[in-house]
Enzyme design. Structure first.
Site, PDB file in Angstrom:
ATOM      1  N   SER A   1     -43.313 -36.089  36.566  1.00 13.44           N
ATOM      2  CA  SER A   1     -42.841 -36.718  37.808  1.00 13.44           C
ATOM      3  C   SER A   1     -41.594 -36.050  38.379  1.00 13.44           C
ATOM      4  O   SER A   1     -41.249 -36.292  39.544  1.00 13.44           O
ATOM      5  CB  SER A   1     -42.556 -38.198  37.566  1.00 13.44           C
ATOM      6  OG  SER A   1     -43.749 -38.874  37.217  1.00 13.44           O
TER       7      SER A   1
ATOM      8  N   GLU B   1       0.798  -1.224   0.000  1.00 14.33           N
ATOM      9  CA  GLU B   1       0.000   0.000   0.000  1.00 14.33           C
ATOM     10  C   GLU B   1       0.831   1.275   0.000  1.00 14.33           C
ATOM     11  O   GLU B   1       0.427   2.282  -0.583  1.00 14.33           O
ATOM     12  CB  GLU B   1      -0.947   0.009   1.209  1.00 14.33           C
ATOM     13  CG  GLU B   1      -2.031  -1.044   1.164  1.00 14.33           C
ATOM     14  CD  GLU B   1      -3.023  -0.834   0.031  1.00 14.33           C
ATOM     15  OE1 GLU B   1      -3.190   0.322  -0.408  1.00 14.33           O
ATOM     16  OE2 GLU B   1      -3.609  -1.831  -0.435  1.00 14.33           O
TER      17      GLU B   1
END
Length: 792
Positions: free
Chosen positions: A488, A116
């Site tokens: 239960s 860059e």
């Protein structure tokens, strides 16, 4: 040239009268560009254009302030971190993880600078020769500009539009010069490497490293750094996942640039060229904690609103990723095992296969894009099918052959008599799962759902939470949102209340038929049954709970009073209005959530204290400042729900369930300190197991979102218990056996502990003994005995 003058009239930092060295930096730079243009023999028109640009540069004083850079505060997502330090969730428009420049490795900075802006540390923000080349190009084609330094890119990304014009280029130059005059090189590079968009919703290189490679920046290799450095130019075009060839070419170019600039040695370059990169798939979530993350997001949003997604909040949670993964796998395995026993509903879809084999791969890929893999449950297109063999192609192009037992779950779909919509034939989209030995089985996506949660019984910290089979299919969290009948698994709370009324483990209760009119049930006449349809007559309390005898629970509730039992249940955190004070409460006809059930059972485990579930330990901002912290709860400081001796005796009763009762298969864990209760609701619509060890409780629920029968033979012991056992085998590995010690106020009689005041002859000795047993069919042994008599 030092005495060169400009006409007066410039103000506020513009170019005015005086020697050139007194002009602003931007003006001297642009004049230098113009001089270079003339020195290079550029046409008079270009030189004039350059001078015009200088004249237009009076816009410099009106450039925006760059506080946004000098006080850079990026939008940072909400990140959720597990107790063992892993990021398990992230929410925000932008994936970003701000990293100070000092923590960005040199190899990555070198890769970015090489491609860059190799002269980044030498120039003053502008590459003059490059700008000139771009200016010449822009006269004929505005879309072929280049030569932007990192500073110019930063100026463009922060303040300018994306249009490519000569005027914008001038503003880009002016802003770059202004930035360079107010920020250091390190500040500029820090903002750039954290701000730049790199595809896949990733902003900044730290986020990109996680998104593409699943790595922290410090772990990147030269090859990986070069690949990431190629993204700023065009994140979509150079995406290594979407465009691997183009990305590879750019990566190799960057490696060469790094070598040419002396950033790496020849040997490093060669190693980088040869490295095969492995990418993280977009759907990868190695910790499978989506339900946890979404729960946290909702909690944080309730306090911080929209700031939740941009402030950079880091939320630390109690989840352990190892436990979470085991819970996730165990629940999915349980649901998939159940699904294999169900009637095959048919392929998910059908596609027309091309006659030309060359087109087959593309057609299958297109078809399966609408039917993505569901983790280990792979999607495939059938290319050959018979009752004895099926050949199918997976999403990755792999061909698999399924035979023998692997076809059992889809037997009905392979029958020649199968309905057309349900028959497996070439072009059918099916599901396959790979076994531990590499063999494949055809199955189907589960319609049944499930939930799993485990928490520390001493402080309520949640160790694992799985809210359903597949978060992408349903974001409904069954752990926290599913109000279901506990069946239960609610009985222990009735028994706990009974202990305070004089019942003991040795109290004998008659397991005989019962009938109630509407006034007792609150709805309609009721003739309850036991799960197996049999009545066993008089049973001690210990055995009655272990064998989950419904008639015994009802008689106990009838004796102590539904209203008393309802109030007692609220001590464990249950809502009274969700458990109406009718006799049906004895069979768990109210509603609860798995999380509420886990909290309730922790009372038994920890000696009688009620601890609230806890998920978040602390919240910090992006800089680590603690905004909220949860104080660790000391058990002694937790409110007491029941007396210590009540919890101790319930431990004894519930250990019998896992030793000889409906959860006896848990004995394979070889731990005498585990306890719990199975739960199967009326018509087997819900299957539960809630169990614990001294320091850890876990609850499993399985059922359909729209309640319907799981199957006549499906129970909590058969469906939910195996999931619980798989998790506990992991969670308790290496943990010493630990049980509650006998507290004051209890005494041992035979093998049973009792309250001292309810010893033999003092408490309730029996109940319902006057109720007769109905005639019952003889057992298998009794039938054999009768036949033997006739043979004699």
């Amino acid at each position: 040239m030092d005495d060169m003058q400009r006409p007066s009239g410039g103000t506020n930092g513009g170019v005015g009268a005086g020697p050139i060295h007194s002009w602003p930096r931007w003006a001297r730079v642009l004049l230098r560009v113009g001089a270079w243009a003339a020195g290079l023999g550029v046409s008079a028109m270009l030189a004039a254009a350059t001078l015009v640009a200088i004249a237009l540069s009076v816009a410099y004083p009106n450039l925006p302030e760059i506080n946004g850079l000098s006080e850079y505060r990026p939008k940072l997502p909400l990140r959720i971190v597990s107790a063992d330090g892993h990021v398990i969730g992230e929410f925000g428009e932008e994936r970003r993880n701000f990293t100070p420049i000092g923590q960005i490795p040199k190899v990555l900075k070198d890769a970015v600078l090489a491609i860059e802006d190799a002269n980044f540390y030498e120039h003053s923000g502008v590459d003059y020769k490059g700008v000139l080349r771009a200016g010449i190009a822009s006269l004929s084609d505005f879309k072929s500009q280049g030569a932007s330094t990192i500073t110019m890119q930063l100026a463009r990304n922060f303040y300018l539009s994306s249009e490519k014009t000569f005027t914008r280029k001038i503003y880009e130059i002016l802003l770059a010069l202004k930035i360079e005059s107010q920020l250091t090189k390190e500040q500029i590079l820090e903002v750039y490497m954290n701000q730049i968009y790199l595809g896949q919703r990733a902003y900044g290189f730290a986020a990109a490293g996680e998104v593409y490679f699943g790595k922290a920046l410090t772990d990147l290799t030269v090859a990986e750094a070069a690949m990431l450095a190629g993204l700023p130019k065009a994140p979509s075009a150079y995406n290594p996942i979407a465009n691997p060839r183009r990305a590879r070419a750019r990566q190799l170019h960057i490696i060469e640039r790094m070598l040419d600039n002396g950033f790496i040695a020849t040997e490093q370059a060669e190693v980088a060229r040869q490295q095969t990169l492995r990418y993280r798939k977009g759907s990868d979530n190695p910790f499978h904690a989506q339900y946890v993350a979404e729960t946290v997001r909702q909690l944080v949003y309730a306090q911080y609103g929209e700031e939740t997604y941009s402030r950079g909040l880091i939320v630390h949670v109690t989840i352990d990723t190892g436990a979470q993964e085991v819970a996730y796998r165990a629940l999915r395995r349980g649901l998939l095992d159940y699904e294999r026993r169900q009637v095959y509903r048919g392929p998910e879809a059908f596609v027309d296969l091309p006659t030309d084999p060359k087109d087959l791969d593309v057609r299958i890929a297109e078809a399966l894009s609408d039917h993505p893999d569901n983790d280990e449950l792979k999607s495939a297109v059938v290319v050959e099918a018979s009752p004895k063999s099926v050949v199918a192609i997976l999403q990755n192009g792999e061909s698999i052959t399924i035979t023998g037992e692997g076809l059992r779950p889809v037997t009905s779909g392979l029958s020649p008599r199968a309905d057309t919509k349900k028959r497996i034939r070439p072009g059918a989209v099916v599901r396959a799962i790979k076994g531990p030995k590499g063999d494949w089985t055809l199955t189907q996506q589960p319609e049944v759902e499930g939930a799993f949660v485990s928490m520390n019984t001493n402080d309520g910290s949640i160790a694992a939470m799985v809210g359903g089979f597949d978060f992408d299919k349903s974001k409904f969290n069954h752990v926290t949102q599913a109000w279901r009948q506990p069946g239960s698994s609610f009985k222990p709370f009735i028994y706990s209340a009974a202990l305070e009324k004089g019942f003991t483990p040795q109290t004998v209760v008659n397991d005989a038929p019962l009938f109630f009119d509407a006034t007792a049930t609150g709805s309609q006449p009721w003739e309850p049954k036991n799960y197996d349809g049999k009545f066993d007559g008089p049973l001690p309390l210990r055995q009655a709970l272990a064998r989950s005898k419904n008639m015994v629970s009802i008689r106990i509730l009838q004796a102590i009073g539904p209203t008393y039992a309802q109030e007692w249940a609220t001590r464990f955190g249950f809502d009274a209005d969700r458990h109406p004070a009718f006799l049906t409460m004895a069979l768990g006809a109210g509603t609860t959530t798995p999380l509420q059930m886990a909290s309730a059972y922790s009372v038994f485990a920890n000696g009688g204290h009620r601890v609230a579930p806890a998920l978040i330990t602390r919240v910090t901002d992006a800089n680590g400042l603690v905004l909220k912290q949860t104080q660790a709860l000391e058990l002694d400081g937790a409110p007491r729900a029941v007396d210590e001796r009540n919890a101790f005796m319930m431990n004894q009763l519930l250990q019998e369930v896992t030793r000889s009762g409906t959860a006896a298969r848990a004995q394979s864990l070889r731990r005498p300190d585990i306890a719990g209760k199975t739960g199967t609701t009326n018509d087997s619509m819900d299957a539960w197991f809630a169990g614990f060890q001294r320091n850890l409780v876990a609850v499993v629920w399985i059922g359909y979102d729209n309640p319907r029968k799981l199957g006549d033979r499906e129970t909590g012991g058969g469906l939910a218990l195996p999931v619980w056992m798989e998790y506990m085998a992991y969670a308790l590995k290496g943990i010493p056996v630990q049980t509650l010690p006998p507290p004051p106020g209890v005494t041992l009689h035979g093998s049973d502990w009792m309250y001292e005041e309810f010893g033999p002859g003092a408490g309730v000795t029996s109940l319902g003994m006057e109720d007769p047993l109905p005639p019952q069919a003889p057992s298998e042994d009794e039938r054999k005995g009768i036949l033997d008599l006739f043979r004699r």
